[in-house]
Design an enzyme around this catalytic site. Sequence first.
Site, short mmCIF file in Angstrom:
data_model
loop_
_atom_site.label_atom_id
_atom_site.label_comp_id
_atom_site.label_asym_id
_atom_site.label_seq_id
_atom_site.Cartn_x
_atom_site.Cartn_y
_atom_site.Cartn_z
N GLY A 16 44.89 34.22 42.12
CA GLY A 16 44.44 32.92 41.48
C GLY A 16 45.85 32.09 41.36
N ASN A 17 46.65 32.46 41.38
CA ASN A 17 48.22 31.69 41.27
C ASN A 17 48.51 30.91 42.62
OD1 ASN A 17 49.20 33.90 42.24
ND2 ASN A 17 51.25 33.55 41.81
N LYS A 133 33.80 40.88 33.90
CA LYS A 133 34.78 40.00 34.71
C LYS A 133 34.96 38.95 34.31
CE LYS A 133 36.23 38.74 39.28
NZ LYS A 133 37.77 39.24 39.09
N LYS A 212 37.76 40.14 44.06
CA LYS A 212 38.25 39.76 45.53
C LYS A 212 39.19 40.94 46.20
CE LYS A 212 42.77 38.16 45.18
NZ LYS A 212 42.96 38.75 43.88
N LYS A 274 43.55 46.25 42.02
CA LYS A 274 44.42 46.12 42.89
C LYS A 274 44.90 47.41 43.64
CE LYS A 274 46.50 41.59 41.67
NZ LYS A 274 45.50 40.74 42.64
#
Length: 310
Positions: A16-17, A133, A212, A274
């Site tokens: 996101g960043n 989420k 994602k 992740k």
Amino acid sequence: MKSKNKKETLLVALGGNALIRKGQEGTIEQQFENLKVPIRQIAKLSQKFKIIITHGNGPQVGSLLLQQESCDTTPKLPLEILVAQTQGQIGYMIESTLDSELMDLGIHAKPLVSLISYIVVDEKDPAFKTPTKPIGPVYTKEKAADLTFPVSKTAKGYRHVVVSPRPVTIVEKREIKKLINMDFIVICCGGGGIPVIREGRKFCGVDAVIDKDLASAKLAEEVGVDIFLMATDVYGVALNHGRSNEKFVSSMTLKEAAKYQKEGHFPAGSMGPKIEAAMQFIQNRGKRAMICSIEDIDKAVEGKAGTRIG
Ligand code: ADP
Ligand code: MG
């Protein structure tokens, strides 16, 4: 075989960043400016690797939801349509930034494409029962109490939560594989992909958002990626994250990753998926999985920054 086809394939999953930094309002100017940091590095790497770019969409899909909440004059759109919208929006931003960074490097003939991508999920996935989420902005406890949609307390504050089933297969995997073998840079599976279930021969969208990183691991497995890199807002993976005894880890074996995961070092919704995605990738014979900062994509590819798993 032509020499360019011998290049290894690198998948970069942008967090996101890459678009909105902590504390920013997230204007479109800020998002374009932020994108230059990872994209400049990826443009350089495209000379050495076949490249796939995936990306998240949490803040963007949350904004679209809020915009439609505040308007009663047009029909409401389901989440799967909003995910498709963010694939178009962010795909366009990545593609145009990449185009300009490639030009700056004097690379004028590199083909690129962003692809609307569907991902099949299982309608019997137990994840459909509980929204987990987080998407959209952070609310105060008082404001959260008035909201009409499911809200959960996260590390960042109160956020809208939606269901998040696991990815089963990427519908466009063959097309993506063909494109990278033709040396296209492919931007795909944005926002975790548009979640669909099969009804007979037909695909039907469902109201959900796929993680994602898990979507990227599935894509990596199905198209045969060599290096899978997840770029985010921390230098790498730490043990005791956020505590006084926090300790950065530069590499971990699969066994160590599983042990740390069991000990609770990787929370669901952030580092958890992740690590899970990295482990899946290595178990499926991927060569190298990395978790690193958006600033260090090029260094991490050389093994000089971030955390290596496997
Ligand atoms: P992205 O948009 O890149 O997927 P996430 O917020 O989902 O970002 O995940 C990155 C966040 O994970 C970091 O900002 C960090 O605060 C958090 N995090 C949780 N546990 C760990 C850990 N063990 N090591 C490093 N970061 C961690
Ligand atoms: Mg995430």
